[in-house]
Design a protein around this motif. Structure first.
Motif, short mmCIF file in Angstrom:
data_model
loop_
_atom_site.label_atom_id
_atom_site.label_comp_id
_atom_site.label_asym_id
_atom_site.label_seq_id
_atom_site.Cartn_x
_atom_site.Cartn_y
_atom_site.Cartn_z
N GLY A 106 -5.44 5.47 13.76
CA GLY A 106 -4.28 5.17 14.58
C GLY A 106 -3.38 6.36 14.72
O GLY A 106 -3.08 7.05 13.73
N LEU A 107 -2.96 6.63 15.94
CA LEU A 107 -2.03 7.72 16.23
C LEU A 107 -0.87 7.15 17.02
O LEU A 107 -1.07 6.49 18.05
CB LEU A 107 -2.72 8.83 17.04
N SER A 108 0.35 7.37 16.57
CA SER A 108 1.52 6.87 17.30
C SER A 108 2.59 7.95 17.40
O SER A 108 2.70 8.81 16.53
CB SER A 108 2.10 5.62 16.64
N TYR A 109 3.34 7.89 18.48
CA TYR A 109 4.43 8.83 18.75
C TYR A 109 5.66 8.05 19.15
O TYR A 109 5.59 7.13 19.97
CB TYR A 109 4.04 9.79 19.87
N THR A 110 6.80 8.37 18.56
CA THR A 110 8.08 7.79 18.98
C THR A 110 9.00 8.93 19.41
O THR A 110 9.13 9.93 18.71
CB THR A 110 8.75 6.99 17.84
N SER A 111 9.59 8.78 20.57
CA SER A 111 10.43 9.84 21.12
C SER A 111 11.81 9.85 20.45
O SER A 111 12.21 8.91 19.78
CB SER A 111 10.60 9.65 22.62
N LYS A 112 12.50 10.93 20.67
CA LYS A 112 13.87 11.07 20.21
C LYS A 112 14.76 10.04 20.90
O LYS A 112 14.59 9.72 22.07
CB LYS A 112 14.36 12.48 20.53
N VAL A 113 15.71 9.49 20.16
CA VAL A 113 16.71 8.56 20.70
C VAL A 113 18.09 9.14 20.44
O VAL A 113 18.43 9.48 19.31
CB VAL A 113 16.58 7.16 20.04
N ASP A 114 18.89 9.27 21.48
CA ASP A 114 20.19 9.94 21.39
C ASP A 114 21.32 8.92 21.31
O ASP A 114 21.65 8.27 22.30
CB ASP A 114 20.39 10.86 22.60
N TRP A 115 21.90 8.78 20.12
CA TRP A 115 23.11 7.96 19.96
C TRP A 115 24.34 8.78 20.26
O TRP A 115 24.42 9.97 19.93
CB TRP A 115 23.22 7.47 18.53
N GLU A 116 25.34 8.15 20.87
CA GLU A 116 26.65 8.79 21.02
C GLU A 116 27.70 7.81 20.52
O GLU A 116 28.02 6.82 21.16
CB GLU A 116 26.93 9.16 22.47
N PHE A 117 28.22 8.11 19.34
CA PHE A 117 29.27 7.28 18.74
C PHE A 117 30.62 7.78 19.21
O PHE A 117 30.88 8.99 19.25
CB PHE A 117 29.18 7.34 17.22
N ARG A 118 31.51 6.84 19.56
CA ARG A 118 32.85 7.20 20.05
C ARG A 118 33.87 6.26 19.42
O ARG A 118 33.82 5.05 19.61
CB ARG A 118 32.92 7.10 21.57
N ASP A 119 34.81 6.81 18.67
CA ASP A 119 35.84 6.01 18.04
C ASP A 119 37.05 6.88 17.78
O ASP A 119 36.98 8.11 17.81
CB ASP A 119 35.32 5.39 16.73
N ASP A 120 38.18 6.23 17.48
CA ASP A 120 39.39 6.95 17.12
C ASP A 120 39.34 7.32 15.64
O ASP A 120 39.14 6.45 14.79
CB ASP A 120 40.64 6.11 17.38
N THR B 95 0.82 -1.21 0.00
CA THR B 95 0.00 0.00 0.00
C THR B 95 0.86 1.26 0.00
O THR B 95 0.36 2.34 0.31
CB THR B 95 -0.94 0.03 1.23
N ALA B 96 2.16 1.13 -0.33
CA ALA B 96 3.10 2.26 -0.31
C ALA B 96 3.17 2.91 1.06
O ALA B 96 3.38 4.11 1.19
CB ALA B 96 2.74 3.29 -1.38
N GLY B 97 2.98 2.11 2.11
CA GLY B 97 3.05 2.60 3.48
C GLY B 97 1.74 3.04 4.07
O GLY B 97 1.63 3.24 5.28
N ALA B 98 0.71 3.22 3.25
CA ALA B 98 -0.57 3.70 3.75
C ALA B 98 -1.18 2.72 4.76
O ALA B 98 -1.15 1.52 4.56
CB ALA B 98 -1.53 3.91 2.58
N GLY B 99 -1.73 3.27 5.84
CA GLY B 99 -2.31 2.46 6.90
C GLY B 99 -1.34 2.06 7.99
O GLY B 99 -1.69 1.28 8.89
N TRP B 100 -0.15 2.61 7.98
CA TRP B 100 0.96 2.22 8.87
C TRP B 100 0.54 2.07 10.33
O TRP B 100 0.83 1.07 10.96
CB TRP B 100 2.06 3.26 8.73
N ALA B 101 -0.11 3.05 10.89
CA ALA B 101 -0.43 3.03 12.33
C ALA B 101 -1.88 2.65 12.61
O ALA B 101 -2.34 2.81 13.74
CB ALA B 101 -0.13 4.40 12.94
N ALA B 102 -2.60 2.14 11.61
CA ALA B 102 -4.02 1.81 11.80
C ALA B 102 -4.32 0.40 11.33
O ALA B 102 -5.36 0.16 10.72
CB ALA B 102 -4.88 2.83 11.05
N MET B 103 -3.43 -0.54 11.61
CA MET B 103 -3.66 -1.94 11.26
C MET B 103 -3.51 -2.82 12.50
O MET B 103 -2.57 -3.62 12.61
CB MET B 103 -2.68 -2.39 10.18
N PRO B 104 -4.42 -2.69 13.48
CA PRO B 104 -4.27 -3.47 14.71
C PRO B 104 -4.46 -4.97 14.51
O PRO B 104 -4.13 -5.76 15.39
CB PRO B 104 -5.36 -2.89 15.62
N GLU B 105 -4.98 -5.40 13.33
CA GLU B 105 -5.16 -6.82 13.07
C GLU B 105 -3.85 -7.49 12.66
O GLU B 105 -3.79 -8.72 12.56
CB GLU B 105 -6.21 -7.04 11.98
#
Length: 430
Positions: free
Chosen positions: A225-239, A43-53
């Motif tokens: 369907g309504l959904s919320y995802t919070s920010k996720v903070d990555w911290e990459f550390r390398d030489d 569906t090209a992504g349509a219905g993403w958050a409204a498919m509880p089945e």
């Protein structure tokens, strides 16, 4: 940014808010993809958050897990094939080839489970990735001063709980345990006599966020369907690794080679609203709209074109984006297609980049999506979905310039830029 001694620290934040659905590996207006092998491929992504089945609601909207009679498990897989070839416009000033196809085959998919603990409490678990991008150019291409290889990949584990507040309303809460992998490599100029040096950085990190969801069924034929995802903070550390630089860069190399480099990067905050509307007993309509605040996002890329430069921080100016999608599914009860459901969808993503902000390590533009899918109940409690999505980007232009004294320039376009997603999922009931 907090630079001190030989440390580079860069902060970037992404917010992506979806008004009716959200969320490339650099394939749409931003870095988040809709395609994870689930039935929304068709569906090209349509219905993403409204498919509880679907058990995949454990990923797309945790509030949907309570809307079922039995425990459901879904496994999905997909392959993506891309076409991203650079075409020189005649003003690039670094000799080399056109880079080859920077995006070829890339695997994806996920695992999803959903069930009920009581009549009013549901649970869910999901594992999938829909964040990031991978570009792999030839090492001797014309844009190698800017990038030869870059990867930003995110994978999430999502345990969740849901609560049915009434016969038409449910709420959900999930924990997003998100792993990230970041890699960057380029071939800066080695010195006055030319030649290629090498700059490389890569690391992994795990960070945490939250998912919230609402499912509302005002009638027996309508699901919002309504959904919320919070920010996720990555911290990459390398030489930071520098190699093969000439004498002109000896001071820079002595300061930065092997230096601990921190990169803070925030994965998008998103809001998603989706519609599923049953038009008849055999036909269902799906719809999405979204907004993504990419203007708050800065992406990291290292450029070393000045021997006096001891740190590199690039905060790019991007535009907010929006997305819309519409899809339909029809079930056949007679004829050659008896027992099959076929789906189709179309979607559009605006671009976070324009010519002034586009760089060779992150190539995105406005994108049209076309999805096709098929579904069949193989036996009671066992369902097969197959799907295909074409993401057509077109011919984005690029004109990227580096700093003196060498001032490299990459000017041209990426002609017929497209991505093809082939996927399938199997859902069964326990």
């Amino acid at each position: 940014m907090k630079p001190h001694r030989n440390r580079i620290k860069t902060s970037a934040s992404i917010m992506a808010a979806a008004v009716l659905l959200v969320s490339p590996v650099a394939s749409a207006g931003g870095l988040m993809v809709w395609e994870i092998g689930t039935p929304t491929l068709g569906t090209a992504g349509a219905g993403w958050a409204a498919m509880p089945e679907d058990a995949s609601t454990a990923y797309t909207n945790p509030a949907g897990t309570v809307w079922r009679d039995d425990t459901e498990i879904m496994a999905s897989g997909q392959l993506m094939y891309g076409h991203l070839d650079f075409s020189d416009g005649g003003q690039s000033n670094v000799p080399g080839n056109d880079g080859g196809n920077a995006i070829e085959w890339f695997p994806g998919g996920g695992f999803f489970a959903a069930g009920r603990l009581t009549d009013s409490v549901g649970w869910g678990f999901a594992m999938a990735g829909n964040m990031g991008g991978v570009l792999d150019y030839d090492n001797d291409w014309k844009g190698r001063r800017f990038v030869t290889d870059v990867s930003l990949i995110g994978m999430s584990l999502l345990p969740s709980l849901s609560w049915k507040a009434s016969d038409c309303l449910s709420l959900g809460l999930g924990l997003n345990i998100m792993g990230g992998y970041y890699k960057y490599e380029s071939r800066p100029r080695a010195g006055l006599l030319g030649g290629d040096a090498r700059l490389k950085y890569d690391d992994t990190d795990v960070a945490f966020g939250a998912n919230l969801g609402v499912i509302y069924k005002p009638t027996a034929t309508t699901t919002l369907g309504l959904s919320y995802t919070s920010k996720v903070d990555w911290e990459f550390r390398d030489d930071l690794r520098l190699r093969d630089f000439g004498p002109l860069f000896s001071l820079l190399v002595s300061r930065l080679n092997g230096a601990r480099t921190d990169i803070d990067m925030d994965v998008p905050q998103t809001v998603t609203l989706s519609l599923q509307q049953r038009l008849s007993a055999v036909t269902t309509l799906y719809a999405n709209v979204n907004w993504q605040e990419w203007s708050e996002f800065g992406f990291i890329g290292f450029q070393i074109d000045n021997p006096d430069q001891t740190s590199a921080t690039i905060n790019r100016e991007y535009d907010d984006t929006w997305h819309g999608a519409l899809g339909i599914r029809h079930q056949y009860s007679a004829g050659a297609l008896q027992g099959w459901s076929l789906s189709a969808g179309i979607g559009y993503d605006s671009s976070m980049e324009d010519l002034n902000s586009r760089t060779a390590d992150l190539v995105v533009d406005k994108t049209w999506r076309l999805g096709l899918g098929a579904r069949k109940e193989l036996c009671p409690g066992l369902r097969l979905d197959v799907g295909y999505t074409l993401a057509w980007v077109g011919d984005p232009n690029i004109d990227q310039s580096g700093r003196p004294p060498f001032s490299p320039r990459l000017q041209g376009s990426y002609d017929d830029y497209s991505l093809n997603f082939f996927g399938a999922s199997v859902q069964f009931e326990l």
